[in-house]
Design a protein around this motif. Structure first.
Motif, PDB file in Angstrom:
ATOM      1  N   LEU A 142      91.289  61.460  46.316  1.00 33.86           N
ATOM      2  CA  LEU A 142      92.735  61.368  46.485  1.00 33.86           C
ATOM      3  C   LEU A 142      93.254  61.985  47.780  1.00 33.86           C
ATOM      4  O   LEU A 142      94.247  61.507  48.333  1.00 33.86           O
ATOM      5  N   LEU A 143      92.619  63.034  48.261  1.00 27.99           N
ATOM      6  CA  LEU A 143      93.147  63.693  49.456  1.00 27.99           C
ATOM      7  C   LEU A 143      92.927  62.901  50.750  1.00 27.99           C
ATOM      8  O   LEU A 143      93.831  62.847  51.588  1.00 27.99           O
ATOM      9  N   PRO A 144      91.751  62.261  50.967  1.00 27.44           N
ATOM     10  CA  PRO A 144      91.617  61.451  52.188  1.00 27.44           C
ATOM     11  C   PRO A 144      92.671  60.359  52.322  1.00 27.44           C
ATOM     12  O   PRO A 144      93.266  60.212  53.398  1.00 27.44           O
ATOM     13  N   PRO A 145      92.973  59.567  51.270  1.00 28.53           N
ATOM     14  CA  PRO A 145      94.059  58.580  51.410  1.00 28.53           C
ATOM     15  C   PRO A 145      95.414  59.203  51.723  1.00 28.53           C
ATOM     16  O   PRO A 145      96.257  58.562  52.356  1.00 28.53           O
ATOM     17  N   LEU A 146      95.619  60.447  51.286  1.00 32.69           N
ATOM     18  CA  LEU A 146      96.880  61.139  51.582  1.00 32.69           C
ATOM     19  C   LEU A 146      96.929  61.620  53.022  1.00 32.69           C
ATOM     20  O   LEU A 146      97.942  61.470  53.715  1.00 32.69           O
ATOM     21  N   PHE A 147      95.826  62.190  53.500  1.00 33.28           N
ATOM     22  CA  PHE A 147      95.823  62.822  54.820  1.00 33.28           C
ATOM     23  C   PHE A 147      95.563  61.844  55.967  1.00 33.28           C
ATOM     24  O   PHE A 147      95.949  62.136  57.107  1.00 33.28           O
ATOM     25  N   ASN A 148      94.914  60.712  55.696  1.00 35.01           N
ATOM     26  CA  ASN A 148      94.588  59.778  56.777  1.00 35.01           C
ATOM     27  C   ASN A 148      95.814  59.368  57.595  1.00 35.01           C
ATOM     28  O   ASN A 148      95.811  59.483  58.828  1.00 35.01           O
ATOM     29  N   PRO A 149      96.888  58.863  56.970  1.00 35.51           N
ATOM     30  CA  PRO A 149      98.061  58.480  57.781  1.00 35.51           C
ATOM     31  C   PRO A 149      98.734  59.667  58.450  1.00 35.51           C
ATOM     32  O   PRO A 149      99.283  59.540  59.546  1.00 35.51           O
ATOM     33  N   ILE A 150      98.687  60.841  57.808  1.00 42.25           N
ATOM     34  CA  ILE A 150      99.293  62.034  58.404  1.00 42.25           C
ATOM     35  C   ILE A 150      98.533  62.440  59.661  1.00 42.25           C
ATOM     36  O   ILE A 150      99.127  62.767  60.700  1.00 42.25           O
ATOM     37  N   ILE A 151      97.200  62.400  59.586  1.00 43.50           N
ATOM     38  CA  ILE A 151      96.367  62.766  60.731  1.00 43.50           C
ATOM     39  C   ILE A 151      96.621  61.827  61.900  1.00 43.50           C
ATOM     40  O   ILE A 151      96.796  62.260  63.053  1.00 43.50           O
ATOM     41  N   TYR A 152      96.659  60.527  61.626  1.00 34.21           N
ATOM     42  CA  TYR A 152      96.894  59.563  62.706  1.00 34.21           C
ATOM     43  C   TYR A 152      98.299  59.686  63.275  1.00 34.21           C
ATOM     44  O   TYR A 152      98.509  59.514  64.481  1.00 34.21           O
ATOM     45  N   SER A 153      99.268  59.971  62.428  1.00 32.94           N
ATOM     46  CA  SER A 153     100.646  60.084  62.900  1.00 32.94           C
ATOM     47  C   SER A 153     100.848  61.309  63.776  1.00 32.94           C
ATOM     48  O   SER A 153     101.600  61.282  64.757  1.00 32.94           O
ATOM     49  N   MET A 154     100.172  62.405  63.429  1.00 28.07           N
ATOM     50  CA  MET A 154     100.341  63.648  64.176  1.00 28.07           C
ATOM     51  C   MET A 154      99.748  63.555  65.575  1.00 28.07           C
ATOM     52  O   MET A 154     100.260  64.148  66.518  1.00 28.07           O
ATOM     53  N   ARG A 155      98.637  62.816  65.715  1.00 27.95           N
ATOM     54  CA  ARG A 155      97.912  62.805  66.974  1.00 27.95           C
ATOM     55  C   ARG A 155      98.210  61.595  67.846  1.00 27.95           C
ATOM     56  O   ARG A 155      97.747  61.527  68.972  1.00 27.95           O
ATOM     57  N   ASN A 156      98.949  60.615  67.347  1.00 31.35           N
ATOM     58  CA  ASN A 156      99.173  59.389  68.094  1.00 31.35           C
ATOM     59  C   ASN A 156     100.641  59.277  68.495  1.00 31.35           C
ATOM     60  O   ASN A 156     101.527  59.160  67.638  1.00 31.35           O
ATOM     61  N   LYS A 157     100.910  59.305  69.804  1.00 28.65           N
ATOM     62  CA  LYS A 157     102.284  59.282  70.287  1.00 28.65           C
ATOM     63  C   LYS A 157     102.972  57.960  69.980  1.00 28.65           C
ATOM     64  O   LYS A 157     104.169  57.934  69.676  1.00 28.65           O
ATOM     65  N   ASN A 158     102.236  56.846  70.054  1.00 28.08           N
ATOM     66  CA  ASN A 158     102.841  55.538  69.794  1.00 28.08           C
ATOM     67  C   ASN A 158     103.320  55.428  68.354  1.00 28.08           C
ATOM     68  O   ASN A 158     104.424  54.939  68.089  1.00 28.08           O
ATOM     69  N   ILE A 159     102.494  55.886  67.419  1.00 29.56           N
ATOM     70  CA  ILE A 159     102.876  55.826  66.002  1.00 29.56           C
ATOM     71  C   ILE A 159     104.056  56.745  65.738  1.00 29.56           C
ATOM     72  O   ILE A 159     104.999  56.378  65.021  1.00 29.56           O
ATOM     73  N   LYS A 160     104.032  57.946  66.305  1.00 28.90           N
ATOM     74  CA  LYS A 160     105.150  58.874  66.113  1.00 28.90           C
ATOM     75  C   LYS A 160     106.444  58.291  66.653  1.00 28.90           C
ATOM     76  O   LYS A 160     107.508  58.437  66.047  1.00 28.90           O
ATOM     77  N   CYS A 161     106.346  57.594  67.771  1.00 27.42           N
ATOM     78  CA  CYS A 161     107.542  56.998  68.364  1.00 27.42           C
ATOM     79  C   CYS A 161     108.099  55.890  67.471  1.00 27.42           C
ATOM     80  O   CYS A 161     109.306  55.837  67.216  1.00 27.42           O
ATOM     81  N   VAL A 162     107.214  55.021  66.971  1.00 25.88           N
ATOM     82  CA  VAL A 162     107.653  53.916  66.116  1.00 25.88           C
ATOM     83  C   VAL A 162     108.203  54.441  64.801  1.00 25.88           C
ATOM     84  O   VAL A 162     109.243  53.965  64.301  1.00 25.88           O
ATOM     85  N   LEU A 163     107.533  55.434  64.208  1.00 20.93           N
ATOM     86  CA  LEU A 163     108.007  55.993  62.935  1.00 20.93           C
ATOM     87  C   LEU A 163     109.364  56.668  63.092  1.00 20.93           C
ATOM     88  O   LEU A 163     110.216  56.592  62.195  1.00 20.93           O
ATOM     89  N   SER A 164     109.577  57.330  64.225  1.00 24.48           N
ATOM     90  CA  SER A 164     110.881  57.968  64.452  1.00 24.48           C
ATOM     91  C   SER A 164     111.980  56.919  64.578  1.00 24.48           C
ATOM     92  O   SER A 164     113.110  57.130  64.116  1.00 24.48           O
ATOM     93  N   GLU A 165     111.653  55.771  65.181  1.00 25.20           N
ATOM     94  CA  GLU A 165     112.635  54.690  65.285  1.00 25.20           C
ATOM     95  C   GLU A 165     112.924  54.087  63.910  1.00 25.20           C
ATOM     96  O   GLU A 165     114.077  53.752  63.597  1.00 25.20           O
ATOM     97  N   LEU A 166     111.874  53.920  63.091  1.00 26.90           N
ATOM     98  CA  LEU A 166     112.077  53.401  61.731  1.00 26.90           C
ATOM     99  C   LEU A 166     112.918  54.366  60.908  1.00 26.90           C
ATOM    100  O   LEU A 166     113.722  53.951  60.069  1.00 26.90           O
ATOM    101  N   TRP A 167     112.740  55.658  61.147  1.00 27.50           N
ATOM    102  CA  TRP A 167     113.488  56.675  60.380  1.00 27.50           C
ATOM    103  C   TRP A 167     114.976  56.607  60.702  1.00 27.50           C
ATOM    104  O   TRP A 167     115.823  56.877  59.837  1.00 27.50           O
ATOM    105  N   ARG A 168     115.321  56.231  61.943  1.00 26.88           N
ATOM    106  CA  ARG A 168     116.724  56.162  62.346  1.00 26.88           C
ATOM    107  C   ARG A 168     117.440  54.936  61.786  1.00 26.88           C
ATOM    108  O   ARG A 168     118.663  54.877  61.772  1.00 26.88           O
ATOM    109  N   LEU A 169     116.638  53.914  61.387  1.00 27.14           N
ATOM    110  CA  LEU A 169     117.254  52.669  60.883  1.00 27.14           C
ATOM    111  C   LEU A 169     117.963  52.892  59.553  1.00 27.14           C
ATOM    112  O   LEU A 169     117.545  53.701  58.751  1.00 27.14           O
TER     113      LEU A 169
END
Length: 304
Positions: A277-304
Motif C-alpha cells: 500500500l505505501l509504494p502506490p501512495l508515495f510514488n506520485p508524491i516522490i515524482y511530484s516533489m522532484r519534477n518541476k514540470n509536474i509541480k508546475c502543471v499540478l499548481s495550475e490544476l489546483w488554481r482551476l
C-alpha cells in the motif's frame, strides 16, 4: 474443511473482535485509500490534459499511476467493507480475482519501472537518438508488452496458487495474499507453482539487474557532463525513479525475506501494508516533489 480441493469462501484476517476497533481500521484504510487515489489521479490528469507532459517519460509515469490505482483498488475496498460490516468473508471467486488482479498490476508495475530505467538510460546516454528509439509508436508497443506480460504473470500465478488442495480456508492476512494461500495447501507446493515461482524470481532478478546496470552507466555518463547545472538536470529525472524502485524493492524484501510465522501478528500486517500500500501512495508524491514540470502543471490544476 479438510480434504477439499475447493472451498466456497475464505476467511480473511480479523483485526479485532471489538467493533469499534474495526471501525478504526476502516477509517485508517479509508484515509489511506482516498489519499492514494487522489495523488495518483492528479498525476494521471496532469499528464493526460497538459501537452507539456506529452512525452514517453510522462506517458510511462501515467501508466505507473494507473497500475498503482489498480493495486490498492483490488485489495483495500474489500478490507474496508469487511471492517465496516464486521465481516471477514471473501468468496472463492472473489479471492481468485483478487490474486489475479493484484499479481497482474504488481508485475506490470515492476516491468514498467524496468522500462522507465531504460528510458532514462536512452535519454541521458544517447540523447541524440532518444526521439528515434523512444518515439510514440515504440513507447505504445512497449507499454502494451508491459501490460500483457503483467497479466500473463497474473494468470500463471493464479493458476498455480489455486491448483493446490486446500485444507483450511482461514487466511492470516487482510487480503488473498499468495504466500498465505500457499500455506493453506495440504501437501505444499505443486510442481507447476514451483515452476511459476522460479520463472518469476528469475525474471524479477533479471529486471532488477537491468535497472542496476542501467543506472551504473547513467551515473558514469552524468559524471562526465562538464557543467554542474547539466549534471543536476540529468539527475533530477533519475532520482525520483530510483527512489521509487528502492522503496518497492526494500519493502518487498522486508516482507518476503522475513521468516514467516504460523500465527497472524501486527508485524506481518505492517510489513504487508509497507510493500502493498505505501509504494502506490508515495510514488506520485516522490515524482511530484522532484519534477518541476509536474509541480508546475499540478499548481495550475489546483488554481482551476
Amino acid at each position: 474443511m479438510e480434504n477439499q480441493t475447493t472451498v466456497l469462501y475464505f476467511l480473511l484476517l480479523e483485526f479485532s473482535k471489538n467493533h469499534h476497533l474495526q471501525l478504526l481500521y476502516f477509517f485508517f484504510f479509508f484515509v489511506l485509500y482516498l489519499t492514494t487515489v487522489t495523488t495518483n489521479f492528479l498525476i494521471i490528469s496532469a499528464v493526460a490534459f497538459d501537452r507539456r507532459l506529452h512525452s514517453p517519460m510522462y506517458f510511462f509515469l501515467m501508466n505507473l499511476a494507473l497500475q498503482d490505482l489498480g493495486i490498492v483498488s483490488v485489495i483495500v475496498p474489500k478490507s474496508m467493507i469487511n471492517s465496516l460490516m464486521n465481516n471477514r468473508c471473501i468468496s472463492y471467486v472473489g479471492c481468485v480475482a483478487q490474486v489475479f488482479l493484484f499479481v497482474s498490476f504488481a508485475a506490470s508495475d515492476f516491468f514498467l519501472l524496468t522500462v522507465m530505467a531504460y528510458d532514462r538510460y536512452v535519454a541521458i546516454c544517447h540523447p541524440l537518438h532518444y526521439h528515434v528509439m523512444m518515439n510514440w509508436k515504440a513507447s505504445t508497443e512497449i507499454m502494451i508488452f508491459v501490460w500483457v506480460s503483467g497479466f500473463l504473470c497474473g494468470i500463471l500465478h493464479t493458476t498455480g496458487t489455486f491448483s493446490v488442495l486446500f485444507c483450511t480456508n482461514v487466511i492470516n492476512q487482510f487480503f488473498c495474499e499468495v504466500p498465505q494461500l500457499l500455506k493453506l495447501s495440504c501437501y505444499g507446493f505443486n510442481q507447476f507453482e514451483i515452476g511459476v515461482l522460479v520463472a518469476i524470481i528469475l525474471v524479477g532478478l533479471g529486471c532488477f539487474t537491468f535497472i542496476i546496470v542501467s543506472y551504473a552507466v547513467i551515473f558514469r555518463t552524468v559524471l562526465r557532463i562538464p557543467s554542474e547545472q547539466g549534471r543536476q538536470k540529468a539527475l533530477s529525472t533519475c532520482i525520483p525513479h530510483l527512489t521509487v524502485v528502492s522503496v518497492l524493492v526494500l519493502s518487498g524484501c522486508f516482507a518476503y525475506l522475513r521468516p514467516s510465522s504460523k500465527t497472524p501478528s501486527y508485524i506481518d500486517f505492517g510489513l504487508t501494508v509497507l510493500y502493498a500500500l505505501l509504494p502506490p501512495l508515495f510514488n506520485p508524491i516522490i515524482y511530484s516533489m522532484r519534477n518541476k514540470n509536474i509541480k508546475c502543471v499540478l499548481s495550475e490544476l489546483w488554481r482551476l
